[in-house]
Design a protein around this motif. Structure first.
Motif, mmCIF file in Angstrom:
data_model
loop_
_atom_site.group_PDB
_atom_site.id
_atom_site.type_symbol
_atom_site.label_atom_id
_atom_site.label_comp_id
_atom_site.label_asym_id
_atom_site.label_seq_id
_atom_site.Cartn_x
_atom_site.Cartn_y
_atom_site.Cartn_z
ATOM 1 N N LEU A 35 42.150 29.208 33.208
ATOM 2 C CA LEU A 35 43.401 28.529 33.524
ATOM 3 C C LEU A 35 44.146 29.379 34.544
ATOM 4 C CD1 LEU A 35 44.447 27.479 29.893
ATOM 5 C CD2 LEU A 35 42.940 26.284 31.513
ATOM 6 N N ALA A 36 44.085 28.964 35.810
ATOM 7 C CA ALA A 36 44.696 29.712 36.904
ATOM 8 C C ALA A 36 46.106 29.184 37.118
ATOM 9 C CB ALA A 36 43.857 29.557 38.171
ATOM 10 N N VAL A 37 47.089 29.921 36.606
ATOM 11 C CA VAL A 37 48.468 29.427 36.568
ATOM 12 C C VAL A 37 49.441 30.504 37.033
ATOM 13 C CG1 VAL A 37 48.026 27.754 34.725
ATOM 14 C CG2 VAL A 37 48.623 30.091 34.128
ATOM 15 N N ARG A 38 50.586 30.044 37.486
ATOM 16 C CA ARG A 38 51.611 30.978 37.951
ATOM 17 C C ARG A 38 52.167 31.817 36.803
ATOM 18 N NH1 ARG A 38 54.662 31.257 42.610
ATOM 19 N NH2 ARG A 38 53.711 29.337 43.392
ATOM 20 N N VAL A 50 40.642 31.072 29.261
ATOM 21 C CA VAL A 50 41.247 32.358 29.597
ATOM 22 C C VAL A 50 42.316 32.095 30.661
ATOM 23 C CG1 VAL A 50 40.848 34.660 30.525
ATOM 24 C CG2 VAL A 50 39.083 33.554 29.138
ATOM 25 N N ALA A 51 43.547 32.505 30.404
ATOM 26 C CA ALA A 51 44.633 32.299 31.365
ATOM 27 C C ALA A 51 44.757 33.499 32.285
ATOM 28 C CB ALA A 51 45.948 32.067 30.624
ATOM 29 N N VAL A 52 44.870 33.240 33.592
ATOM 30 C CA VAL A 52 45.015 34.303 34.585
ATOM 31 C C VAL A 52 46.144 33.932 35.541
ATOM 32 C CG1 VAL A 52 42.629 35.109 34.471
ATOM 33 C CG2 VAL A 52 43.216 33.223 36.001
ATOM 34 N N ARG A 53 46.806 34.955 36.068
ATOM 35 C CA ARG A 53 47.935 34.713 36.969
ATOM 36 C C ARG A 53 47.418 34.308 38.341
ATOM 37 N NH1 ARG A 53 52.907 35.786 35.923
ATOM 38 N NH2 ARG A 53 52.312 37.232 34.247
ATOM 39 N N CYS A 54 47.969 33.223 38.870
ATOM 40 C CA CYS A 54 47.470 32.697 40.142
ATOM 41 C C CYS A 54 48.542 31.839 40.801
ATOM 42 C CB CYS A 54 46.202 31.881 39.902
ATOM 43 S SG CYS A 54 45.473 31.177 41.388
ATOM 44 N N ALA A 55 49.212 32.369 41.794
ATOM 45 C CA ALA A 55 50.180 31.615 42.583
ATOM 46 C C ALA A 55 49.530 31.212 43.899
ATOM 47 C CB ALA A 55 51.422 32.455 42.843
ATOM 48 N N TYR A 56 49.699 29.967 44.299
ATOM 49 C CA TYR A 56 49.038 29.451 45.491
ATOM 50 C C TYR A 56 49.337 30.259 46.747
ATOM 51 C CZ TYR A 56 47.515 25.096 43.197
ATOM 52 O OH TYR A 56 46.892 24.164 42.395
#
Length: 287
Positions: A35-38, A50-56
């Motif tokens: 889960l690539a989420v801000r 698995v949640a990971v930090r991901c800002a566009y």
């Protein structure tokens, strides 16, 4: 969260309504995902996720988040003046991370001269995606069916310059199921563009009638001139956002949101959801 730390599917937007639906569908099938989420702390806790930090707009962050991922679902970013630039940054970083494929949630009839202003952003994103070297699948969804009841103002009126135009709005659940179907067998869809619609194209007068019947409220549609539409919304948002709001209705009036496709049934294996069915399900009543 439990699960494979290097799943081959990444889902963006999992803290939102659409991406969250897709993530839950994949989890229910036992499919590992990232889960690539801000904001990872807001991500749903799902088995195998698995949640990971991901800002566009943070390319280094995107590359780190997507390392080892084969297929990425890209839910379009928040509506901002620089959204296209954020999308381009994300796509480039996705390719640099070594991903093979990107599934993009676009918009019905996306084109450089679309009446709905945000559909032009989707077209620009699609063009950049096609030039990226990634395998692509494009899901062009019509307006959200779930959004139509939200157009009703406190006095029971839907107001906008839509005239007698029709909109083949599609349920978010159907979009999510279509996306999940593509993600679970992505190689079968490489290069495809799907236009996702509901089973009917309604005028806003007809939509108001369905909402009234299902809710017991007095609901009607009131056509506005474009000038009146801007005047009634003046001061509520920046100019670019006002353009988006008003062009929601003028795109319907132009006929650009009309036209029912069979892509939802083809991908999901069941008929697309009608407005009447959507409201019936929300009420827990008979269809």
């Amino acid at each position: 969260m439990a699960g494979d730390p290097r799943p081959t599917i990444a889902v963006t937007g999992a803290t939102g309504r659409l991406g969250g639906r897709v993530a839950r569908l994949l989890a229910a099938q036992g499919i590992a995902q990232r889960l690539a989420v801000r904001s990872p702390e807001r991500a749903p806790e799902l088995p195998g996720a698995v949640a990971v930090r991901c800002a566009y707009d943070e390319p280094a962050q995107v590359r780190a988040a997507l390392e080892g991922v084969d297929t990425v679902l890209m839910v379009s970013g928040s509506e901002t003046p620089d959204r296209v630039e954020q999308h381009r940054t994300f796509i480039d970083a996705t390719a640099a991370a070594g991903a093979r494929r990107l599934v993009y949630i676009s918009f019905f009839g996306a084109s450089p001269d679309a009446t709905f202003t945000l559909a032009r952003d989707h077209w620009a994103t699609e063009e950049h995606l096609r030039a990226s070297g990634l395998a692509t699948v494009v899901l062009r969804d019509n307006f959200y069916l779930d959004f139509l009841p939200e157009l009703v103002e406190a006095d029971g009126v839907i107001r906008g310059p839509a005239g007698d135009g029709r909109v083949a709005a599609v349920a978010q659940d159907d979009i999510a199921e279509a996306a999940a179907a593509v993600l679970t067998d992505p190689y079968e869809h490489d290069g495809a563009t799907y236009s996702l619609t509901g089973p009917e194209a309604l005028t806003l007068t007809e939509a108001a009638g369905v909402i009234a019947r299902r809710t017991g409220r007095a609901v009607r549609f009131e056509n506005q001139t474009v000038d009146d539409a801007y005047a009634s919304r003046a001061g509520q948002a920046p100019d670019w956002q006002l353009d988006a709001w008003v062009s929601t209705y003028t795109a319907i009036a132009s006929g650009e949101l009309d036209g029912v496709t069979g892509d939802v049934p083809t991908l999901t294996g069941h008929p697309a959801t009608s407005l009447d069915d959507l409201l019936a399900r929300a009420q827990g009543g008979p269809r």
